[in-house]
Design a protein around this motif. Structure first.
Motif, PDB file in Angstrom:
ATOM      1  N   SER A 134       0.573   4.024  -2.970  1.00 52.97           N
ATOM      2  CA  SER A 134       0.293   5.355  -2.652  1.00 52.97           C
ATOM      3  C   SER A 134       1.220   6.590  -2.635  1.00 52.97           C
ATOM      4  O   SER A 134       0.992   7.667  -3.130  1.00 52.97           O
ATOM      5  N   THR A 190      -9.880   3.184  -0.686  1.00 51.83           N
ATOM      6  CA  THR A 190      -9.289   2.531  -0.047  1.00 51.83           C
ATOM      7  C   THR A 190      -9.027   3.148   1.423  1.00 51.83           C
ATOM      8  O   THR A 190      -9.371   2.562   2.363  1.00 51.83           O
ATOM      9  N   ALA A 191      -8.625   4.366   1.588  1.00 49.89           N
ATOM     10  CA  ALA A 191      -8.655   5.371   2.678  1.00 49.89           C
ATOM     11  C   ALA A 191      -9.875   5.740   3.233  1.00 49.89           C
ATOM     12  O   ALA A 191     -10.220   5.307   4.609  1.00 49.89           O
ATOM     13  N   VAL A 248      -7.126   4.497  -4.669  1.00 50.51           N
ATOM     14  CA  VAL A 248      -6.363   5.062  -3.215  1.00 50.51           C
ATOM     15  C   VAL A 248      -7.421   5.890  -2.220  1.00 50.51           C
ATOM     16  O   VAL A 248      -7.367   5.659  -1.039  1.00 50.51           O
ATOM     17  N   ILE A 305      -1.090   4.527   3.754  1.00 47.59           N
ATOM     18  CA  ILE A 305      -1.520   5.328   2.762  1.00 47.59           C
ATOM     19  C   ILE A 305      -1.045   6.979   3.195  1.00 47.59           C
ATOM     20  O   ILE A 305      -0.342   7.781   2.331  1.00 47.59           O
ATOM     21  N   SER A 337      -5.264  -3.539  -0.544  1.00 48.80           N
ATOM     22  CA  SER A 337      -4.161  -3.518  -1.473  1.00 48.80           C
ATOM     23  C   SER A 337      -4.536  -4.147  -2.896  1.00 48.80           C
ATOM     24  O   SER A 337      -3.818  -3.455  -3.898  1.00 48.80           O
ATOM     25  N   ILE A 351       0.926  -1.165   0.030  1.00 44.05           N
ATOM     26  CA  ILE A 351      -0.008  -0.008  -0.017  1.00 44.05           C
ATOM     27  C   ILE A 351       0.850   1.199  -0.101  1.00 44.05           C
ATOM     28  O   ILE A 351       0.640   2.245  -0.883  1.00 44.05           O
ATOM     29  N   ASN A 373      -5.897  -1.546  -5.366  1.00 42.62           N
ATOM     30  CA  ASN A 373      -4.815  -0.640  -6.001  1.00 42.62           C
ATOM     31  C   ASN A 373      -3.967  -1.176  -6.950  1.00 42.62           C
ATOM     32  O   ASN A 373      -3.432  -0.670  -7.885  1.00 42.62           O
TER      33      ASN A 373
END
Length: 225
Positions: free
Chosen positions: A67, A150-151, A147, A219, A130, A63, A133
């Motif tokens: 990122s 994901t956050a 990303v 991240i 992950s 990750i 991504n």
């Protein structure tokens, strides 16, 4: 003469000494078996700790690397993309857990065990990670949006993941029956509550939240790199 011979033969001792009862136990001393069990349990515990550390490190590196390739300006643009964020969050925490619950209902009487059903509910209630991504990076998709999702999904999952698990575990296994009936129904409700608590205790909540924290930290550090 015969009587004297019989008396002498009866009084004569046997050439073999009488067997004495053994005072020592025939069982094997437990030191070897307990030592073997303790060594195997300690080795398995060390293996579990090592596997958890390696998996956490690989998750962080993956990750972090994804990122680090995203610019902060692109991330800010995607944060304001309300339609995409809302569609992703609703799909992640409403549609997927519901599909997992329906799959459990469909397969519960066809060989799906409780551990398998619980694993399926955990997977469908978990946030994106992950691999999404990585696939976006492989096929030149919108990595900044991935990303960002994901956050945001990881932050939202700190509340929605336990809520979905409590809801769908309760619904899938038929717990929480009404206790307004007789004593039999009350005892059945208490047994169901104990069973539900036992299933939920099998979930490693600490590892789940540690993984979520690793994703957030990776991240943040990747964007600052």
């Amino acid at each position: 003469l015969s009587s004297s011979l019989s008396s002498s033969s009866s009084s004569s001792t046997s050439p073999f000494p009488p067997s004495k009862p053994r005072s020592r136990s025939l069982s094997r001393p437990p030191s070897l078996s307990t030592r073997h069990l303790s060594s195997s349990s300690s080795s398995s515990s060390w293996f579990d700790v090592l596997a958890q550390i390696l998996s956490s490190a690989l998750l962080f590196l993956l990750i972090f690397g994804m990122s680090a390739t995203v610019e902060v300006s692109h991330l800010r643009e995607q944060v304001h993309n309300k339609f995409a964020i809302l569609a992703g969050v609703s799909t992640q925490f409403i549609v997927m857990p519901l599909l997992g619950y329906l799959s459990v209902l469909l397969l519960k009487h066809r060989g799906l065990t409780e551990p398998m059903a619980l694993s399926l509910l955990i997977v469908t209630a978990s946030p994106g990670g992950s691999y999404s991504n990585w696939w976006c990076s492989m096929f030149n998709a919108d990595l900044a949006l991935s990303v960002t999702m994901t956050a945001i999904s990881t932050l939202v999952s700190s509340i929605m993941l336990p809520a979905n698990l409590l809801l769908y575990v309760n619904a899938a296994f038929g717990f929480g029956g009404s206790s307004s009936g007789g004593e039999g129904e009350e005892e059945e409700g208490e047994a169901d509550d104990d069973r539900q608590g036992g299933i939920l205790k099998n979930i490693d909540w600490g590892s789940l939240f540690v993984s979520l924290a690793i994703v957030i930290v990776a991240i943040g550090l990747g964007l600052c790199a």
